[in-house]
Design a protein around this motif. Sequence first.
Motif, mmCIF file in Angstrom:
data_model
loop_
_atom_site.group_PDB
_atom_site.id
_atom_site.type_symbol
_atom_site.label_atom_id
_atom_site.label_comp_id
_atom_site.label_asym_id
_atom_site.label_seq_id
_atom_site.Cartn_x
_atom_site.Cartn_y
_atom_site.Cartn_z
ATOM 1 N N PRO A 178 57.917 47.200 -10.989
ATOM 2 C CA PRO A 178 56.632 46.951 -10.328
ATOM 3 C C PRO A 178 55.471 47.055 -11.306
ATOM 4 O O PRO A 178 55.545 47.744 -12.321
ATOM 5 C CB PRO A 178 56.569 48.054 -9.259
ATOM 6 N N GLN A 179 54.400 46.372 -10.977
ATOM 7 C CA GLN A 179 53.193 46.459 -11.794
ATOM 8 C C GLN A 179 52.554 47.839 -11.640
ATOM 9 O O GLN A 179 52.760 48.539 -10.640
ATOM 10 C CB GLN A 179 52.198 45.375 -11.368
ATOM 11 N N ALA A 180 51.776 48.218 -12.642
ATOM 12 C CA ALA A 180 51.138 49.538 -12.627
ATOM 13 C C ALA A 180 50.244 49.716 -11.407
ATOM 14 O O ALA A 180 50.163 50.807 -10.834
ATOM 15 C CB ALA A 180 50.337 49.747 -13.915
ATOM 16 N N TRP A 181 49.569 48.637 -10.980
ATOM 17 C CA TRP A 181 48.696 48.749 -9.820
ATOM 18 C C TRP A 181 49.484 49.044 -8.556
ATOM 19 O O TRP A 181 49.066 49.850 -7.719
ATOM 20 C CB TRP A 181 47.884 47.466 -9.647
ATOM 21 N N ASP A 182 50.649 48.397 -8.376
ATOM 22 C CA ASP A 182 51.502 48.676 -7.225
ATOM 23 C C ASP A 182 51.984 50.119 -7.244
ATOM 24 O O ASP A 182 52.077 50.776 -6.203
ATOM 25 C CB ASP A 182 52.701 47.721 -7.198
ATOM 26 N N LEU A 183 52.314 50.618 -8.430
ATOM 27 C CA LEU A 183 52.724 52.014 -8.548
ATOM 28 C C LEU A 183 51.576 52.951 -8.220
ATOM 29 O O LEU A 183 51.771 54.017 -7.632
ATOM 30 C CB LEU A 183 53.222 52.287 -9.970
ATOM 31 N N PHE A 226 53.307 62.122 -20.616
ATOM 32 C CA PHE A 226 52.752 60.881 -21.163
ATOM 33 C C PHE A 226 52.996 60.784 -22.665
ATOM 34 O O PHE A 226 53.443 59.752 -23.178
ATOM 35 C CB PHE A 226 51.255 60.820 -20.855
ATOM 36 N N LEU A 227 52.706 61.857 -23.402
ATOM 37 C CA LEU A 227 52.837 61.836 -24.855
ATOM 38 C C LEU A 227 54.295 61.733 -25.289
ATOM 39 O O LEU A 227 54.627 60.956 -26.206
ATOM 40 C CB LEU A 227 52.194 63.088 -25.456
ATOM 41 N N PHE A 228 55.177 62.493 -24.654
ATOM 42 C CA PHE A 228 56.586 62.485 -25.045
ATOM 43 C C PHE A 228 57.228 61.135 -24.726
ATOM 44 O O PHE A 228 57.939 60.556 -25.556
ATOM 45 C CB PHE A 228 57.327 63.622 -24.352
ATOM 46 N N SER A 229 56.961 60.623 -23.521
ATOM 47 C CA SER A 229 57.515 59.316 -23.151
ATOM 48 C C SER A 229 56.900 58.210 -24.007
ATOM 49 O O SER A 229 57.564 57.233 -24.359
ATOM 50 C CB SER A 229 57.286 59.034 -21.669
ATOM 51 N N GLY A 230 55.613 58.369 -24.367
ATOM 52 C CA GLY A 230 54.971 57.391 -25.233
ATOM 53 C C GLY A 230 55.582 57.372 -26.624
ATOM 54 O O GLY A 230 55.754 56.302 -27.229
ATOM 55 N N VAL A 241 60.858 53.752 -21.276
ATOM 56 C CA VAL A 241 59.787 53.205 -20.451
ATOM 57 C C VAL A 241 58.431 53.569 -21.043
ATOM 58 O O VAL A 241 58.258 54.648 -21.625
ATOM 59 C CB VAL A 241 59.893 53.767 -19.011
ATOM 60 N N ASP A 242 57.467 52.664 -20.873
ATOM 61 C CA ASP A 242 56.134 52.961 -21.402
ATOM 62 C C ASP A 242 55.513 54.121 -20.634
ATOM 63 O O ASP A 242 55.848 54.367 -19.475
ATOM 64 C CB ASP A 242 55.252 51.715 -21.348
ATOM 65 N N PRO A 243 54.624 54.881 -21.258
ATOM 66 C CA PRO A 243 54.125 56.131 -20.671
ATOM 67 C C PRO A 243 53.349 55.956 -19.371
ATOM 68 O O PRO A 243 53.370 56.846 -18.509
ATOM 69 C CB PRO A 243 53.257 56.718 -21.776
ATOM 70 N N VAL A 244 52.647 54.839 -19.199
ATOM 71 C CA VAL A 244 51.881 54.640 -17.970
ATOM 72 C C VAL A 244 52.821 54.520 -16.772
ATOM 73 O O VAL A 244 52.637 55.163 -15.733
ATOM 74 C CB VAL A 244 50.984 53.389 -18.082
ATOM 75 N N VAL A 245 53.849 53.696 -16.913
ATOM 76 C CA VAL A 245 54.840 53.554 -15.844
ATOM 77 C C VAL A 245 55.551 54.881 -15.610
ATOM 78 O O VAL A 245 55.857 55.252 -14.478
ATOM 79 C CB VAL A 245 55.853 52.440 -16.187
ATOM 80 N N THR A 246 55.798 55.618 -16.675
ATOM 81 C CA THR A 246 56.505 56.897 -16.562
ATOM 82 C C THR A 246 55.777 57.866 -15.645
ATOM 83 O O THR A 246 56.379 58.470 -14.748
ATOM 84 C CB THR A 246 56.675 57.539 -17.953
ATOM 85 N N ILE A 247 54.481 58.031 -15.847
ATOM 86 C CA ILE A 247 53.764 59.026 -15.049
ATOM 87 C C ILE A 247 53.445 58.531 -13.639
ATOM 88 O O ILE A 247 53.147 59.337 -12.746
ATOM 89 C CB ILE A 247 52.470 59.478 -15.756
ATOM 90 N N THR A 249 55.637 56.678 -11.812
ATOM 91 C CA THR A 249 56.874 56.571 -11.044
ATOM 92 C C THR A 249 57.431 57.949 -10.727
ATOM 93 O O THR A 249 57.191 58.916 -11.445
ATOM 94 C CB THR A 249 57.933 55.771 -11.820
ATOM 95 N N GLY A 250 58.188 57.995 -9.631
ATOM 96 C CA GLY A 250 58.830 59.253 -9.271
ATOM 97 C C GLY A 250 57.850 60.319 -8.832
ATOM 98 O O GLY A 250 56.765 60.039 -8.319
ATOM 99 N N GLY A 251 58.223 61.558 -9.074
ATOM 100 C CA GLY A 251 57.451 62.672 -8.538
ATOM 101 C C GLY A 251 56.572 63.397 -9.524
ATOM 102 O O GLY A 251 56.173 64.547 -9.252
ATOM 103 N N ILE A 252 56.257 62.791 -10.673
ATOM 104 C CA ILE A 252 55.452 63.502 -11.668
ATOM 105 C C ILE A 252 54.077 63.867 -11.109
ATOM 106 O O ILE A 252 53.622 65.011 -11.231
ATOM 107 C CB ILE A 252 55.309 62.667 -12.956
ATOM 108 N N MET A 253 53.400 62.924 -10.486
ATOM 109 C CA MET A 253 52.056 63.196 -9.970
ATOM 110 C C MET A 253 52.093 64.233 -8.851
ATOM 111 O O MET A 253 51.300 65.181 -8.831
ATOM 112 C CB MET A 253 51.424 61.897 -9.467
ATOM 113 N N LEU A 254 53.023 64.062 -7.912
ATOM 114 C CA LEU A 254 53.138 65.019 -6.800
ATOM 115 C C LEU A 254 53.524 66.389 -7.312
ATOM 116 O O LEU A 254 52.946 67.409 -6.909
ATOM 117 C CB LEU A 254 54.166 64.522 -5.791
ATOM 118 N N GLY A 255 54.499 66.442 -8.206
ATOM 119 C CA GLY A 255 54.946 67.723 -8.735
ATOM 120 C C GLY A 255 53.875 68.421 -9.547
ATOM 121 O O GLY A 255 53.677 69.634 -9.417
ATOM 122 N N ALA A 256 53.157 67.671 -10.366
ATOM 123 C CA ALA A 256 52.146 68.269 -11.240
ATOM 124 C C ALA A 256 50.961 68.814 -10.457
ATOM 125 O O ALA A 256 50.402 69.858 -10.810
ATOM 126 C CB ALA A 256 51.672 67.243 -12.264
#
Length: 322
Positions: A178-183, A226-230, A241-247, A249-256
């Motif tokens: 998916p595009q970053a905007w959809d994510l 972001f830095l490690f995945s980047g 995966v690029d760092p923007v998609v990484t953060i 997707t999934g539960g990183i935002m909710l968990g953080a």
Amino acid sequence: MNLLNISGSPHVHSDESTKKIMWRVNLALMPMLIVAIAYFGITALLISLISVASCVLFQWLIEKFILKVDTTIWDGSAIVTGLLLAFNVPATVDMMWIVVIGALVAIGVAKMAFGGLGKNPFNPAIVGRIFLLISFPVQMTTWPQVGGLFPMELLTDATSGATPLGIIKEQGVSAGLPQAWDLFIGHVGGSLGEVSALAILIGAIYLLWRRIISWHIPVAFIGTAFLFSGLLWLIDPTTYVDPVVTILTGGIMLGACFMATDMVTSPMSKVGQLIFGCGCGLLTIIIRNWGAYPEGVSFAILIMNCITPLLNRWCKPKRFAV
């Protein structure tokens, strides 16, 4: 004349209370609930209600008949656990009865077995989520496709679709993502509360404004991920995966923003919180890339919960006159 009054702690007084804090957290979770209902329909609302009701009921039963203490269900903490647990499961009909089991583990094992709120070493919702993932892997990884507002077909035979993390794990980064905007806005598959980064940020900004959480853990968590995945992406963009998609997707935002920041299970000092957040971000990316599961947020936070006592001891501020 003696002008020095000596009394016991605490010496700093505030009108804040556990009840006020928990109900404000519940309010901050509402944007995610609204988005979940909009994207996944009435099933999302039913799962959330069942999860909350189960957590409240189990806490009341344990306090009344086992611990034999005054009930604390009105402080809102059980509702927070119920909502977070619901936000960590997919919007499928099977989850309506499975989430009751998760609520029993979250409240009965992870919270009340240690004496209740303030004494639990692990985030109850995360313990419930990991228990369900290990015990019911098929149901916990069956994802309905995003539908319109109140798609009633989700109550019967919903069409399953892969999440971005599932696509990456099974097909690699070359598969269509998916595009970053959809994510960002949430028009993707996933657990109820993790699909929309925008909804999560709205709730997190409110908590920061009310000073219920500080920036240290979310920034350290998301920044490290972001830095490690980047770095991995720069080394081999065909594998990682690029760092923007990484953060996004999934539960990183909710968990953080909502689970790693749990004031009971996270370090007390600011330095400890930064280390805690960095550890969560690092472990998340390690598990995602080299572990068996496509997601690693819950496991990362649980592991860092275990280290919290050591961080509190190591990063203890200096006492006066020492």
